[in-house]
Each structure stands twice: as C-alpha cells, then as structure tokens.
Design a protein around this motif. Sequence first.
Motif, PDB file in Angstrom:
ATOM      1  N   UNK A  33       0.845  -1.197   0.000  1.00 43.49           N
ATOM      2  CA  UNK A  33       0.000   0.000   0.000  1.00 43.49           C
ATOM      3  C   UNK A  33       0.885   1.253   0.000  1.00 43.49           C
ATOM      4  N   UNK A  34       1.900   1.246   0.845  1.00 47.72           N
ATOM      5  CA  UNK A  34       2.803   2.391   0.911  1.00 47.72           C
ATOM      6  C   UNK A  34       3.586   2.567  -0.383  1.00 47.72           C
ATOM      7  N   UNK A  35       4.022   1.450  -0.951  1.00 50.40           N
ATOM      8  CA  UNK A  35       4.779   1.504  -2.206  1.00 50.40           C
ATOM      9  C   UNK A  35       3.924   2.067  -3.334  1.00 50.40           C
ATOM     10  N   UNK A  36       2.631   1.710  -3.320  1.00 49.15           N
ATOM     11  CA  UNK A  36       1.748   2.223  -4.365  1.00 49.15           C
ATOM     12  C   UNK A  36       1.566   3.731  -4.235  1.00 49.15           C
ATOM     13  N   UNK A  37       1.357   4.203  -3.019  1.00 45.08           N
ATOM     14  CA  UNK A  37       1.212   5.650  -2.818  1.00 45.08           C
ATOM     15  C   UNK A  37       2.462   6.374  -3.293  1.00 45.08           C
ATOM     16  N   UNK A  38       3.626   5.813  -2.969  1.00 43.04           N
ATOM     17  CA  UNK A  38       4.892   6.444  -3.375  1.00 43.04           C
ATOM     18  C   UNK A  38       5.026   6.463  -4.892  1.00 43.04           C
ATOM     19  N   UNK A  39       4.659   5.365  -5.531  1.00 39.37           N
ATOM     20  CA  UNK A  39       4.787   5.302  -6.988  1.00 39.37           C
ATOM     21  C   UNK A  39       3.864   6.305  -7.667  1.00 39.37           C
ATOM     22  N   UNK A  40       2.692   6.512  -7.106  1.00 38.55           N
ATOM     23  CA  UNK A  40       1.749   7.457  -7.689  1.00 38.55           C
ATOM     24  C   UNK A  40       2.064   8.901  -7.330  1.00 38.55           C
ATOM     25  N   UNK A  41       2.955   9.101  -6.377  1.00 40.43           N
ATOM     26  CA  UNK A  41       3.222  10.443  -5.887  1.00 40.43           C
ATOM     27  C   UNK A  41       2.102  10.978  -5.026  1.00 40.43           C
ATOM     28  N   UNK A  42       1.340  10.074  -4.428  1.00 45.97           N
ATOM     29  CA  UNK A  42       0.208  10.457  -3.589  1.00 45.97           C
ATOM     30  C   UNK A  42       0.597  10.324  -2.120  1.00 45.97           C
ATOM     31  N   UNK A  43       0.088  11.204  -1.300  1.00 49.60           N
ATOM     32  CA  UNK A  43       0.321  11.088   0.140  1.00 49.60           C
ATOM     33  C   UNK A  43      -0.198   9.734   0.631  1.00 49.60           C
ATOM     34  N   UNK A  44       0.587   8.989   1.451  1.00 47.89           N
ATOM     35  CA  UNK A  44       0.155   7.647   1.882  1.00 47.89           C
ATOM     36  C   UNK A  44      -1.119   7.667   2.710  1.00 47.89           C
ATOM     37  N   UNK A  45      -1.352   8.770   3.427  1.00 44.91           N
ATOM     38  CA  UNK A  45      -2.614   8.888   4.166  1.00 44.91           C
ATOM     39  C   UNK A  45      -3.772   9.038   3.183  1.00 44.91           C
ATOM     40  N   UNK A  46      -3.605   9.891   2.182  1.00 41.73           N
ATOM     41  CA  UNK A  46      -4.666  10.130   1.197  1.00 41.73           C
ATOM     42  C   UNK A  46      -4.984   8.859   0.419  1.00 41.73           C
ATOM     43  N   UNK A  47      -3.946   8.097   0.063  1.00 39.32           N
ATOM     44  CA  UNK A  47      -4.173   6.867  -0.692  1.00 39.32           C
ATOM     45  C   UNK A  47      -4.985   5.871   0.142  1.00 39.32           C
ATOM     46  N   UNK A  48      -4.639   5.764   1.394  1.00 37.22           N
ATOM     47  CA  UNK A  48      -5.380   4.858   2.268  1.00 37.22           C
ATOM     48  C   UNK A  48      -6.829   5.340   2.436  1.00 37.22           C
ATOM     49  N   UNK A  49      -6.992   6.626   2.641  1.00 39.33           N
ATOM     50  CA  UNK A  49      -8.336   7.169   2.842  1.00 39.33           C
ATOM     51  C   UNK A  49      -9.225   6.884   1.635  1.00 39.33           C
ATOM     52  N   UNK A  50      -8.633   6.947   0.465  1.00 35.66           N
ATOM     53  CA  UNK A  50      -9.383   6.717  -0.768  1.00 35.66           C
ATOM     54  C   UNK A  50      -9.835   5.266  -0.886  1.00 35.66           C
ATOM     55  N   UNK A  51      -9.046   4.349  -0.287  1.00 30.53           N
ATOM     56  CA  UNK A  51      -9.281   2.927  -0.549  1.00 30.53           C
ATOM     57  C   UNK A  51      -9.810   2.121   0.627  1.00 30.53           C
ATOM     58  N   UNK A  52     -10.003   2.740   1.788  1.00 30.51           N
ATOM     59  CA  UNK A  52     -10.593   1.982   2.887  1.00 30.51           C
ATOM     60  C   UNK A  52     -12.010   1.563   2.532  1.00 30.51           C
ATOM     61  N   UNK A  53     -12.439   0.468   3.139  1.00 28.81           N
ATOM     62  CA  UNK A  53     -13.788  -0.030   2.880  1.00 28.81           C
ATOM     63  C   UNK A  53     -14.835   0.896   3.488  1.00 28.81           C
ATOM     64  N   UNK A  54     -15.891   1.129   2.721  1.00 26.43           N
ATOM     65  CA  UNK A  54     -17.057   1.860   3.204  1.00 26.43           C
ATOM     66  C   UNK A  54     -18.243   0.892   3.293  1.00 26.43           C
ATOM     67  N   UNK A  55     -19.305   1.281   3.998  1.00 28.39           N
ATOM     68  CA  UNK A  55     -20.449   0.378   4.139  1.00 28.39           C
ATOM     69  C   UNK A  55     -20.894  -0.231   2.814  1.00 28.39           C
ATOM     70  N   UNK A  56     -21.004  -1.552   2.819  1.00 28.13           N
ATOM     71  CA  UNK A  56     -21.378  -2.289   1.615  1.00 28.13           C
ATOM     72  C   UNK A  56     -20.194  -2.899   0.905  1.00 28.13           C
ATOM     73  N   UNK A  57     -18.995  -2.360   1.106  1.00 23.23           N
ATOM     74  CA  UNK A  57     -17.797  -2.945   0.512  1.00 23.23           C
ATOM     75  C   UNK A  57     -17.462  -4.255   1.219  1.00 23.23           C
ATOM     76  N   UNK A  58     -16.985  -5.219   0.446  1.00 24.94           N
ATOM     77  CA  UNK A  58     -16.696  -6.537   1.011  1.00 24.94           C
ATOM     78  C   UNK A  58     -15.202  -6.720   1.256  1.00 24.94           C
TER      79      UNK A  58
END
Length: 954
Positions: free
Chosen positions: A555-580
């Motif tokens: 997860x951290x490596x992906x954020x780094x590769x995209x040039x995205x903040x690792x917190x922002x990348x995680x926030x974008x991809x955490x499960x929300x209600x209904x996600x499995x």
Amino acid sequence: MNLKKMTLNINGADRMFICDPEKDTLASVLRRLGLTGTKVGCGTGVCGACSVILDGKVVRSCTRKISRIEEYSSVMTIEGIGTALHPHPLQYAWVNLGAVQCGFCVPGFIVSAYQLLQENPDPTREEVRDWFQKHRNVCRCTGYKQIVDAVMEAAAIMRGEKTFEDITYDWSKDIEEGFYGKPLVRPNAMAKACGVCDYGDDIELKMPAETLHAVLVMPMKTNHAKILNIDFSEAEKMPGVVKVITAKDLEGANKLMAYQFSPRTVEFEQTHKLLQDEKIVRWGDPVAMVVADTKDHAREAAGKVKVELEQLPEYMSYLEAVKPDAQRIHASFDNIYSTQPVLKGDYDNVANMIDNAEYTVEGSFYSSREPHMSIEGDTVQAYYDEDGKLCVHCKTMTLYFDRDDMAEAIGIPVEDLRVIENPTGGSFGWAMNAASYALAGAATKVTGMPVALSMTYAEFMAFSGKRSPAFFNARLACDENGKILAGEFDSGLDNGAYPEMGDDKLTKILRFMFFPYYVPNVVGLARSAVTNHNFGVPYRGYGAPQAYTCGEALIDMMAEKMGMDPFEFRYKNIARPGDTNLNQRNFLQYPMEEMMDTLKPIYDEAVKRAKEEDTPEIRKGVGIAWGGYNVGLGGVDEATVAIELVGDGKFRKYDTWQDQGQGGDAGSLVCTLEALRPYFPEVTPDDVKVIQTDSKYCPNTGESAGSRSHFANGKASIVAAKNLADAMRKEDGTYRTYDEMIAEGIPTRYDGHWVAADEWDYFDFLDPNDGSGEPTYAYTYALYLAEVSVETATGKTTVDKMTCVDWVGKVGNIQSVNGQAFGGMSHSIGFALSENYEDVRKDTNMLRAGVPYIKDIPDDMTAIHLDGYDERGPFGSSGASEAFQSSDHVAVINAINNACGVRIYDLPASPEKVKAGIDAIARGEEPSKPGKYFLGSDMYEELEKLKANPLSWD
C-alpha cells in the motif's frame, strides 16, 4: 563440598545462612531464605527481574556470586520496601496506574526505582528511563510508559506534593453508574507489587521436601538427525537420580496435537512427541528426562546421558524445505502440508489486470521468526492431589484444551487430570502448547511422586515455540485515480518442526491481507510447510502480522509510486459500508473513516515536524499502517462461567479467563459487576471474589486467545447472573437472602453457558476452494502512526513517537486496554527493528534475541480509543489485544522508508540493513531487495490443481 556460614544485613535485620560461596548467587540465597519476591528470569543478568540493592547500589542478583560479597553487607529486597498492608508509594503507584500486568518484572523495577529516588528525589521522565536502561530492567507487558508514570507519581508523593488519594480511583462514586470502563485495580496487583505473589519457581521452592526435580535431556548439537542410541546407564548411577525417563516409559502415549483445521490439510500423524526416540527434528528436541532428589543432581545426571546421532539434511527455512530436491522431514507427509486459496471478483483476470494497470507495484517480503521472550520462562509442578487426581500447575492459557492434550500425551483418562494455571509471568501465546506440562505430569505418573520441572532460559528459548515466519510474493494494481483494482499474493508459512496449527494460522493471512481496504479482485494462495527450525505457536496477532508485513508495505509503495500522500491513498481505498472484504463478506463494522479523520490532524502535525527536524545526519520520517484482528472463534465458540451467592450481597465468580498478564482477573471482575448490576445495582468490587483457572472448581470458559476472552466471558456472565437472579427472585419481585436460599434448599451457584452459534447463524468457515466465508462474530480495528529518526552514519532507527487510533467497541477496563495497546506497540517496535530467533546457537537469551529495553521504546505513545459500541458484544464491547500487535511494525518500516528512502523487505530492520540501503542511495544505486521467492510451485499452476480438486467441509 566446602560450605561457609555467612551473615548479611537483609532488609534491616542480620540474617545468617550457610552457602557454597563459589556456586551460590545472591539471588539463590535470598530465595532460599524465603524472599521469593526476588525473581529470576533470564539467569544471565540481562532482564533485571532479580534486582536488589546491595550496599546502596542496584545489582542483578542472579549473577552476583556470594564469594564477591563482603560479610555484613546491606541488602534490600522488595520485601523490605513495603507490604500489602503498608505499601510504599512506589508499590501503590504501580498498582493504581496500571504498571502491573503479568507482574514478574515488577519487584525488580520497584527495587531499582527505590534506589533511583534515594539518589534523585525529583527525576525527569528521561532520567527515569536512563536509570532503567542502565540497570537493564526489562518489561515485556507494559511498553514502559505506565512504569515511568508510576515512578513520577510516587516521587511526587514522597516529596509531599501529592497523596495516595490523588492517584486512587474512588469507585464509591460510581456505584449508581456502574464500573464499566473505569480503571478498576487488578485484584492481584498489590500482591505482585509487594513480591508476595508466588509464580511457578516460587511454588517449587515451597513444595514438600520429598518433591523430585526433573531436567530435560536436550542434545543441542543438531537440528535434524536420526537417533541411533540413547545411553543413560551412567546417568542412572549419579547421586540422587530416581529415574531416567525415555519414550519407552510413555509407550502408547507421548504425542501431542494432531488437530487439522482445513480440508486442504493432509492427514498428518502426531509428530510432536514429548520425548523423541527416532529423530531429532529441531534444535533442543528432548530425548529423555532425568528425575532426581535435587535440581542440581538432575542437571548433573542429564549431562551424563549419551545420545548417538546420524546427521540428516537440515532445512532451516521454508525456502529450503520446499526445494524440489528436499527430503521429507516427516515420513508420512510432504513438507508443504496445507494450502488454501482466496479468490474474489474477476479472479481469472487478475494477472491480466495487474499487467495492464495504470499503476502496479510488486515485492517479495519476509516476516521473521519472532521470539515471545516472556521474562519468566517455563516452570511446571505436578503431584497427586487430595482426590487422587494427577494435578499439574503450569502457565496454560487454554486450560481445558491443554488438559485434553496432556491427558492423551501422558496416557491417562482426562477425568483423572486436574490442571491449574499458576500466577503467570507472561507468555504472549507460547503457553498454548502443552508439551512441558505433559512432561511434568508424565514424570509424576512414572515415579508416583510430586515433581517440579523447570528450565534454564537458554533451554526455554530452544524448547518453546516462536512466531511462524512467512515469505511473500505479491503485486497490487490501481487505476489512474488511485483506486485499487486488484491484488495478487503467494505466501509460504514456515511452521517449523511440527505441523500443529499451521493450517489454522494461514487462514489469517487470507483474512488480513489488504485489511481493511476494498480490493474488488483478488487471487491469493497461502501455504504452510514444516522445517527443521523451532516450531510455530500462537503469538499475539496469530498470522495477521505476517499478512500486514506484505500488504501494508505494498500500500505504501503504491502511494509512493503514484506520488500520492500515503494517508490520502489509504483514505481513498478503505472499505465503506457495503464494501466486502477479501472473503467476500461485508465488514462487520465500518469505523474506518472516523478513525482516519481522528488521526488526520495528528498525522499532518507529524509530517510537518519531521520536515522541520530532518537533517542530513538524522533523517526524520513518518509512517502509517492499517491493522486489526478478528475476535473469537466464530460459530464453534462457546464459554461457561459460574456465579455463586456466598452471603448477602457477596458473590464468587468461577471461570478460566487465563491471566497471562492481560488482566483476566480485572476483566472477569468488571464483567461480573456489569452482569449483576441489573438485578443487584448496589454490588461493588469488594463484593465479588474471582476464582479462576482450576479445573476442579472452574467451568470451561475457553482459551485466552483470539481476543475472545472479554467477549465470551461477558456473554456467559450475563447468562449466569440472570440464572442466579431468577433463582433468588421471589414471587413479589424481591430477592431471597443467602440464608433463605439455604433454608429453602435452593442452589446458590449457577452456570452461564453461551454458544456463539445459538446467537447468530451467519457463520461459515473459509471455503476451501475460494476462501469465502465469515468465521467470526466481531472485529477490532487499529490505525498506527510511527515517527522515527534514522542515523545515516550507522543506520540505527529510533522510534520517537507512536500513535494508535483504535476501535474495540466499548472499553471494559481502561487500564487493561491501555496496557494491551502500549504493550503491543512495544512488541511491534521490537519486531520491526531487532527481535529475531534465527540463530539457535546464539539467540539464547533476551539480549541476544533483540528484546527492546526502555530507551528502545518511545515514552511518547498514545492510544485513542474511539467511543464505539459493538451491538453484538457484551455491554457494547468487542475485543482488545491482538489488533494492538497487528501492523504497527509496518508503520515503523514505512517510516524508515519515508525518512531515508530505504525500503526494508525482510524483518527486522537492523542498522546494518538500513545502512546498506543508505550507502547504496549515496552511490546512486537502488537499495537491494529480494528477488521473487520460490514457494514450492508456480502459484497459478497450484491454483489450477486446487480447482481440479474441489473440496468441502462435509
């Protein structure tokens, strides 16, 4: 033998004793005099449990020979500092500020702190930490934070700036509201703080004079060999020897653990023998047990047993054991003995998705063999009790489970075996294995006499199991907007010499890889293999930390590769209600956004601080990691407790909430108080006596594992309280008194039995073909932030601060939950940076195996418990323990990469590894990383074989 009469002034009184000055240590003499508050942990002076004050100086008494001590020297032990009726401020502060957990290290810490405050009545927190670092006081439970808190508060009391009342929780104010969530003191805390709580070795000293002593014969010469001959003829003739016990004396029994948890596990034989007679399959496998009149005689005779061996190939890691030309370690099954896939979404197209995704990262990772390093090692006592039952005292954390296992291994009916958990100096999981308990019981069965079995710390390190290492090859893909598309992973779990529980453990990899993100398409394969290294046992987190080692790095490596903040990348991809989740089921809770929102301002401030403080010499970095763990055993889980009315307004609670230091007594107390409150709102902590972990009196509440104890015990307590109240209730709605119950012949003790499957019907085991399923009733969630400093000249990493935001439902006892949080973080920092049990010849004590001392753990640790409520749980609680040692180690690894650009792929992140990466970057090179691991076969080829052979739980 030439002995000497000697006198020391001990705790203000001259004490005369007779000793062997060249053999006796100060610790052995003190303990022989009955001062068993001086504990012996490591026996080599590296843990500080044995600390006493000798002529005004703190010394580690386990290594101080009497020959080096002048007669009439002054000695102070914990018994001279205070008593339970008249505690010293240090003892009172330890008890009331949550600095007592397992308690084994506590006397040494308090003695050490006493001398500190004699020399420096007004220390800073850093001066306290420097003192304990200097004197090598180790705590494995607390994370040290509460210990420093206790010293600071005690010092303030001693200076007259505070009183005992200032640091005391006054529960009398909460009688109407209740005590749930409050800092109730552990019932056994004061005994531990005053050194009068008897642990296993203390009990051994106080057993009858005719008690025999057992020492294992562990030929520490090889990791794999055929046993050609065991010659114990010379040992039998040694002074005091009663019996040399071998496998022949245990014929028809002698074997442990053959439980299989998955249809994808081959049917394996019971390969874990109490005493080996055919093969040595790991370093320290015992082949015999010498029983003698004294421990010294037993140890001397054990050294005379000759074992003739024929060397066999040694496979010391998963990678070696699965090579095509590797021989079988156990004749009846292959080295890879269990596999389990997880398939989700468009799994047939995952490889193609990853190959063609906008962003892809991949890596191979190694999660190391972590030693538990409880300060108290392994010590067991056995005897025939007043009912003629074989009774075993030990450190069990699964009393009834171990009792069944022990009975089979000893060769007696289970109803003839009684098991009692001693006050326990920590285990963190290894105590689930019953080998040593069964050995002591077998010795009593064979000799007919009471027997005490104990080990040196080096023997304990070799004998006890460790966290299973794991290797991973994995890839992750996301689209141009930073949303995860697909994940792929192949894992190999090294379960060491025996297969037991490895197939259960690998299911955790399939459940906690990429937790708690939404990953729509997944292909994963988990495999478990035997090797010739130390066998795998439970350790807090039980398979999940291995998964996070890989998943949170990707997860951290992906954020780094995209040039995205690792917190922002995680926030974008955490499960929300209904996600499995990966197992194609909804998450039972969705607190992820709230947790990240809570951490965000703390994270932003940490990033800002790291940028401001970063220098070329000391690089500063910030790392985050998501974690969490399941609660309980799912649909098969059940628990029984009993509550008894013993007087008007007085109760006894019986259960097997095995206290390994986590606070089973306090947990049981608060669950009982809350369960009784609807019927008897006036009940107070003084009205309830908790009686635990004796199979003669206590029903089976289940194992202290799987973060289940509070949940299951609480549920059963609710039932028991209702059953008792129903029996006490009169027709007019009032309640009978104790005397009225007795007069009417109504029983005063009632069981409460809870079965998870009776309450919910959604449980299913992981499907053996695709890994789908939901085998649990609750979860805990944890989000970690680590702040580190990396010395570029040496590669040494220091964790400056760690923050955890967690969701554990409603907190039952705040001190216990904080203790689990800080203790788990301290273990994880050690796991990340130093702890390892790889070299069986070298890693024989805590220091060599990398235990973190107080200056290795930040004083600045924060646990933020979200105000959650688990509607499934008792009183709104979920569970608390293993989430706190799930992924925090990866937050440290990610912070190192953030600080200096060095990604550590194989734990631990030693200074040498980090320095090598820093040097490579300085040369303009990429830091080295492992190539793709060969885990036994191509993953997709293996999956095709599994698809061709579908299985079911039926």
